[in-house]
Design a protein around this motif. Structure first.
Motif, PDB file in Angstrom:
ATOM      1  N   ALA A 183       0.784  -1.321   0.003  1.00  0.00           N
ATOM      2  CA  ALA A 183      -0.203  -0.284   0.400  1.00  0.00           C
ATOM      3  C   ALA A 183       0.817   1.713   0.034  1.00  0.00           C
ATOM      4  N   ALA A 184       1.885   1.178   0.953  1.00  0.00           N
ATOM      5  CA  ALA A 184       2.430   2.847   0.707  1.00  0.00           C
ATOM      6  C   ALA A 184       3.939   2.569  -0.491  1.00  0.00           C
ATOM      7  N   THR A 185       3.760   1.940  -0.924  1.00  0.00           N
ATOM      8  CA  THR A 185       4.338   1.562  -2.614  1.00  0.00           C
ATOM      9  C   THR A 185       3.785   2.782  -3.632  1.00  0.00           C
ATOM     10  N   LEU A 186       2.942   1.919  -3.162  1.00  0.00           N
ATOM     11  CA  LEU A 186       1.447   2.766  -4.422  1.00  0.00           C
ATOM     12  C   LEU A 186       0.887   3.803  -3.648  1.00  0.00           C
TER      13      LEU A 186
ATOM     14  N   ASP B 292      -0.658   5.953   4.645  1.00  0.00           N
ATOM     15  CA  ASP B 292      -0.296   7.231   4.782  1.00  0.00           C
ATOM     16  C   ASP B 292       0.514   8.256   5.992  1.00  0.00           C
ATOM     17  N   ALA B 293      -0.020   6.755   7.170  1.00  0.00           N
ATOM     18  CA  ALA B 293       1.276   7.507   7.526  1.00  0.00           C
ATOM     19  C   ALA B 293       3.179   7.579   8.520  1.00  0.00           C
ATOM     20  N   ALA B 294       2.811   6.287   7.269  1.00  0.00           N
ATOM     21  CA  ALA B 294       4.638   6.399   6.798  1.00  0.00           C
ATOM     22  C   ALA B 294       4.580   7.382   5.443  1.00  0.00           C
ATOM     23  N   LEU B 295       3.535   7.387   4.524  1.00  0.00           N
ATOM     24  CA  LEU B 295       4.005   8.785   4.450  1.00  0.00           C
ATOM     25  C   LEU B 295       4.266  10.744   5.014  1.00  0.00           C
ATOM     26  N   PHE B 296       3.304  10.319   5.340  1.00  0.00           N
ATOM     27  CA  PHE B 296       3.920  11.535   6.511  1.00  0.00           C
ATOM     28  C   PHE B 296       4.984  11.699   7.201  1.00  0.00           C
ATOM     29  N   LEU B 297       5.401  10.339   7.585  1.00  0.00           N
ATOM     30  CA  LEU B 297       6.986  10.077   8.532  1.00  0.00           C
ATOM     31  C   LEU B 297       7.793  10.899   7.510  1.00  0.00           C
ATOM     32  N   MET B 298       8.213  10.399   6.182  1.00  0.00           N
ATOM     33  CA  MET B 298       8.244  10.424   5.449  1.00  0.00           C
ATOM     34  C   MET B 298       8.848  12.178   5.030  1.00  0.00           C
TER      35      MET B 298
END
Ligand SMILES: NC(=O)c1ccc[n+]([C@@H]2O[C@H](COP(=O)([O-])OP(=O)(O)OC[C@H]3O[C@@H](n4cnc5c(N)ncnc54)[C@H](OP(=O)(O)O)[C@@H]3O)[C@@H](O)[C@H]2O)c1
Length: 240
Positions: free
Chosen positions: A18-21, A215-221
């Motif tokens: 999901a994070a990849t997409l 969504d949360a992983a992308l926020f951390l990035m």
């Protein structure tokens, strides 16, 4: 994230997929790594179906094989952000189960260490790393001690690396119960009933989705002040 290079280790399934997409949707170039070529192929198909396939590269690698990981990272573009979602639930009681369950569970920490070692010398300025822990750190349950020790270790690794690797930011994502394929071999035909039962105990009465974790992983990035943090995405489950 337009033009940034995001490397996802664990891209073939669940939260990593999901994070990849999501990173592709956000305009990043993504390299997706995992072991299974078939599941990586399916990921490429999903990206292609959304018109995003041109910015996705996949490579099959076992993150527990340090030499293979080093070879892959020597051959790919310099990462801006790195997400590692390798890991699984390792069950078994402490009295009766094998102590070796701990070595299996700690594989996630070894995998993260190999990947970070290989990635860091090539990472771009302003980059970040996201590791993955889990609810069991704060809410361990009897019968899954090795998993709880290992998720805690992953989160502690993130804090240690935030100091060791500064100014690269290092955070951990801590999922609560999330509906991913990780549970298929563990719960089998009982998966739906177990999810229903768990949902009744969660304050929001619902499990998380892989997309919510992504969504949360992308926020951390993206957020330049998020560092040495453990971001819980568990709907408040750790409090009940
Ligand atoms: N789902 C939940 O309820 C939940 C709750 C708390 C914590 N977590 C944690 O969140 C993380 C992601 O979970 P998930 O539910 O997304 O799991 P998942 O669907 O099983 O995905 C795990 C990913 O890691 C890859 N992987 C596993 N071992 C690997 C290795 N040695 N080398 C390279 N890739 C490897 C898998 O692909 P291959 O098999 O193709 O290699 C897969 O892409 C895990 O660390 C998990 O413990 C999940």
């Amino acid at each position: 994230m337009k033009g940034q290079h995001v490397v996802v280790v664990g891209a073939s399934s669940g939260i990593g997929r999901a994070a990849t997409l999501a990173a592709l949707q956000a305009g990043a170039n993504v390299t997706g790594l995992a072991r299974s070529p078939d599941r990586l192929h399916s990921l490429s198909g999903a990206a292609g179906a959304h018109g995003l396939g041109g910015r996705l590269t996949t490579r099959s690698v076992d993150a527990l094989d340090a030499a293979a990981v080093a070879r892959v990272f020597a051959e790919i573009d310099a990462p801006t952000h790195l997400l590692v979602t390798v890991g699984s639930f390792v069950g078994g009681g402490f009295r009766d189960g094998p102590v070796d369950a701990l070595a299996t569970a700690l594989g996630r920490v070894h995998a993260a260490a190999h990947v970070v070692r290989a990635a860091v010398p090539r990472m771009k300025a302003g980059g970040s790393i996201v590791l993955t822990g889990g609810l069991s750190t704060d809410r361990p349950v009897a019968g899954a001690w090795a998993t709880a020790v290992a998720t805690a270790a992953s989160e502690q690794l993130a804090r240690c690396l935030a100091l060791e690797l500064a100014p690269i930011r290092v955070n951990a994502l801590s999922p609560g119960w999330t509906d991913t394929p990780m549970w298929d071999p563990i719960l089998g035909a009982g998966k739906a009933a177990m999810f229903e039962s768990v949902a009744t105990k969660i304050p929001t009465r619902a499990l998380a989705t892989p997309e919510e974790l992504a969504d949360a992983a992308l926020f951390l990035m993206r957020n330049p002040s998020m560092n040495a943090e453990v971001l819980h995405v568990d709907s408040g489950h750790r409090l009940v």
